[in-house]
Design a protein around this motif. Structure first.
Motif, mmCIF file in Angstrom:
data_model
loop_
_atom_site.group_PDB
_atom_site.id
_atom_site.type_symbol
_atom_site.label_atom_id
_atom_site.label_comp_id
_atom_site.label_asym_id
_atom_site.label_seq_id
_atom_site.Cartn_x
_atom_site.Cartn_y
_atom_site.Cartn_z
ATOM 1 N N MET A 187 0.853 -1.186 0.000
ATOM 2 C CA MET A 187 0.000 0.000 0.000
ATOM 3 C C MET A 187 0.888 1.235 0.000
ATOM 4 O O MET A 187 1.837 1.326 0.779
ATOM 5 C CB MET A 187 -0.937 -0.001 1.205
ATOM 6 C CG MET A 187 -1.963 -1.111 1.178
ATOM 7 S SD MET A 187 -3.195 -0.974 2.521
ATOM 8 C CE MET A 187 -4.096 -2.528 2.295
ATOM 9 N N ASP A 188 0.578 2.178 -0.903
ATOM 10 C CA ASP A 188 1.350 3.412 -1.047
ATOM 11 C C ASP A 188 0.716 4.543 -0.250
ATOM 12 O O ASP A 188 -0.513 4.709 -0.259
ATOM 13 C CB ASP A 188 1.392 3.848 -2.513
ATOM 14 C CG ASP A 188 2.286 2.963 -3.368
ATOM 15 O OD1 ASP A 188 2.882 2.024 -2.812
ATOM 16 O OD2 ASP A 188 2.365 3.213 -4.573
ATOM 17 N N PHE A 189 1.583 5.348 0.393
ATOM 18 C CA PHE A 189 1.138 6.537 1.121
ATOM 19 C C PHE A 189 2.032 7.714 0.769
ATOM 20 O O PHE A 189 3.209 7.541 0.432
ATOM 21 C CB PHE A 189 1.173 6.287 2.631
ATOM 22 C CG PHE A 189 0.251 5.177 3.068
ATOM 23 C CD1 PHE A 189 -1.082 5.429 3.333
ATOM 24 C CD2 PHE A 189 0.709 3.871 3.156
ATOM 25 C CE1 PHE A 189 -1.940 4.409 3.695
ATOM 26 C CE2 PHE A 189 -0.133 2.839 3.516
ATOM 27 C CZ PHE A 189 -1.468 3.108 3.791
ATOM 28 N N ILE A 190 1.480 8.915 0.871
ATOM 29 C CA ILE A 190 2.245 10.134 0.620
ATOM 30 C C ILE A 190 2.508 10.821 1.952
ATOM 31 O O ILE A 190 1.600 10.987 2.764
ATOM 32 C CB ILE A 190 1.484 11.082 -0.325
ATOM 33 C CG1 ILE A 190 1.360 10.460 -1.720
ATOM 34 C CG2 ILE A 190 2.198 12.429 -0.422
ATOM 35 C CD1 ILE A 190 0.595 11.313 -2.714
ATOM 36 N N PHE A 191 3.777 11.214 2.172
ATOM 37 C CA PHE A 191 4.059 12.011 3.353
ATOM 38 C C PHE A 191 4.537 13.406 2.954
ATOM 39 O O PHE A 191 4.836 13.654 1.796
ATOM 40 C CB PHE A 191 5.045 11.309 4.288
ATOM 41 C CG PHE A 191 6.512 11.518 3.980
ATOM 42 C CD1 PHE A 191 7.224 12.546 4.586
ATOM 43 C CD2 PHE A 191 7.190 10.659 3.143
ATOM 44 C CE1 PHE A 191 8.573 12.728 4.341
ATOM 45 C CE2 PHE A 191 8.544 10.825 2.884
ATOM 46 C CZ PHE A 191 9.233 11.869 3.478
ATOM 47 N N ALA A 192 4.578 14.304 3.938
ATOM 48 C CA ALA A 192 4.934 15.718 3.746
ATOM 49 C C ALA A 192 3.782 16.503 3.133
ATOM 50 O O ALA A 192 3.988 17.444 2.367
ATOM 51 C CB ALA A 192 6.205 15.874 2.911
ATOM 52 N N LEU A 193 2.543 16.112 3.472
ATOM 53 C CA LEU A 193 1.363 16.884 3.082
ATOM 54 C C LEU A 193 1.123 17.984 4.122
ATOM 55 O O LEU A 193 1.548 17.858 5.278
ATOM 56 C CB LEU A 193 0.138 15.970 2.980
ATOM 57 C CG LEU A 193 0.205 14.918 1.873
ATOM 58 C CD1 LEU A 193 -0.947 13.923 2.000
ATOM 59 C CD2 LEU A 193 0.187 15.580 0.500
ATOM 60 N N PRO A 194 0.438 19.061 3.771
ATOM 61 C CA PRO A 194 0.237 20.176 4.700
ATOM 62 C C PRO A 194 -0.428 19.734 6.005
ATOM 63 O O PRO A 194 -1.465 19.078 5.993
ATOM 64 C CB PRO A 194 -0.690 21.113 3.920
ATOM 65 C CG PRO A 194 -0.452 20.793 2.494
ATOM 66 C CD PRO A 194 -0.167 19.319 2.452
ATOM 67 N N GLY A 195 0.200 20.067 7.127
ATOM 68 C CA GLY A 195 -0.371 19.756 8.420
ATOM 69 C C GLY A 195 -0.210 18.317 8.862
ATOM 70 O O GLY A 195 -0.664 17.936 9.943
#
Length: 417
Positions: A187-195
């Motif tokens: 499963m892929d996740f994105i980090f460094a999103l606002p807040g």
């Protein structure tokens, strides 16, 4: 940014010569003697276009998709017939786009590949969460798929909203994965999103493993200039703290670190489409990496089909490597696994790693970026972050420029970096 990457390139290649991509190419590809060869197939169709996604994609229609798959199978045969007998390859990966939109024809594509290649290490497919249903998963498994990667991005509605993604039905996802098992469920996740905080990421990581994943990828958000995304970039210090916290948490849970951004709950769970010494790419925008060249296919599905139907390869740009350029490319992508083997480097190039880059390795050890044991250089947490940091510069200085041009021009004359 471009100054940093240019100076690094000149230092590591020991030459002011840039990487030069031109529109000439060979109709015959010298892949027969390439070890550790992987296969990649690109399916560019999506139901809807996500603003943050930089990859080559277009809105789905069944007619266009069928026409494209017909051409894709022809490309596989055009290349595959160049070798005598079957060439052994490590793996076959389908990326996109949304490959599941062509699920009914994946078996045909796999059969075409298996006419020319003996696949030893499995077949992987990228999926949108909406694709994860028992019936579609059975179709994939019947086609020979052994690994799947699901682009969750986040289980949390506040970040799904930022990314323009619909909510994920975790209960349905878990039930489908339980009903139709695979060797690897990533499963892929994105980090460094606002807040975004570590607690947010920890919640997603725990939810992934409890929902049926045995492998996760936590990728940084990168603001490509051509995507139209308005998501602001996270400051460097905050990004480093997040990556370090995720790494410590996963290692503390006993998970294996497979690469800079990927972790699994067992050595058998692996998912990586491009980290191969050499690979052949099929489909629009797909890249091919061989010992002495790197080539990338046109980004235009229409021009791709036109070239294939003329019996020509759909190559848009080709880079002819110097030896040092190939060494840099090898080290950059091998380091993605967080370690580089001196034995592997010398086997590939016939040159000892310390002879080629002894000064740089000594400096990396002195700065606390790597450790060395038995000829294997392993990244520290600090080294992994700075790899990520430099990779972001590379992506924005090189890939952003190249993909931006290729999205506008099917066959550019020349690009220099």
């Amino acid at each position: 940014m471009s100054v940093m990457t240019s100076l690094t390139r000149m230092w590591l290649t020991r030459s002011p010569k840039p990487f030069v991509f031109t529109n000439e190419y060979d109709q015959r590809l010298p892949f027969e003697n390439c070890p550790d060869l992987g296969l990649y197939v690109h399916i560019p169709f999506c139901r809807r276009i996500c603003s943050f996604c930089p990859y080559c994609k277009t809105v789905y229609s069944k007619e266009a998709c069928d026409r494209y798959v017909d051409a894709l199978i022809r490309e596989i045969h055009l290349v595959g017939r160049q070798a005598e007998g079957k060439k052994t390859v490590t793996s076959l990966y389908f990326g996109g786009g949304t490959p599941a939109l062509a699920a009914g024809r994946l078996a045909e594509i796999v059969r075409a590949a298996e006419e020319h290649f003996h696949i030893t290490d499995g077949i992987g497919v990228e999926l949108h969460p909406d694709n994860v249903t028992p019936s579609l998963l059975r179709t994939l498994r019947d086609a020979g798929v052994t690994r799947i990667s699901i682009g969750i991005q986040s289980f949390q509605e506040k970040f799904q909203s930022v990314l323009g993604r619909p909510p994920v039905d975790r209960a349905a996802l878990t039930a489908a994965l339980s009903a139709v098992p695979f060797e690897t469920v990533s499963m892929d996740f994105i980090f460094a999103l606002p807040g975004q905080t570590f607690d947010d990421l920890r919640s997603d990581i725990d939810a992934a493993f409890s929902s049926g994943a045995n492998h996760i990828a936590v990728y940084p958000f990168i603001d490509f200039t051509f995507t139209g995304s308005r998501i602001p970039a996270m400051p460097k210090g905050e990004k480093r703290r997040l990556l370090d916290a995720v790494t410590r948490y996963c290692l503390g849970k006993g998970y294996c670190r497979n690469s800079i951004w990927t972790f699994s709950n067992g050595e058998q769970a692996r998912y990586s489409s491009m980290t191969r010494d050499n690979f052949l790419g099929f489909g629009c925008s797909a890249a091919t990496l061989l010992r002495d060249q790197f080539k990338i296919n046109t980004f235009s599905p229409e021009e791709y089909c036109r070239r294939i139907n003329q019996g020509l390869l759909p190559t848009s740009l080709t880079l002819r490597f110097s030896l040092r350029q190939r060494m840099v490319y090898y080290l950059f992508w091998t380091a993605y696994s967080t370690q580089v083997s001196a034995v592997g480097f010398e086997r590939f190039f016939g040159v000892p790693l310390k002879k080629a880059y002894g000064l740089e390795l000594a400096a990396a050890k002195l700065l606390g970026l790597v450790t060395e044991a038995d000829g294997v250089y392993r990244m520290t947490l600090k080294g992994a972050f700075y790899y990520h940091y430099y990779e972001s510069f590379y992506t924005l200085a090189y890939i952003d420029k190249m993909w931006g041009i290729m999205r506008r021009e099917a066959f550019p004359e020349r690009i220099e970096f």
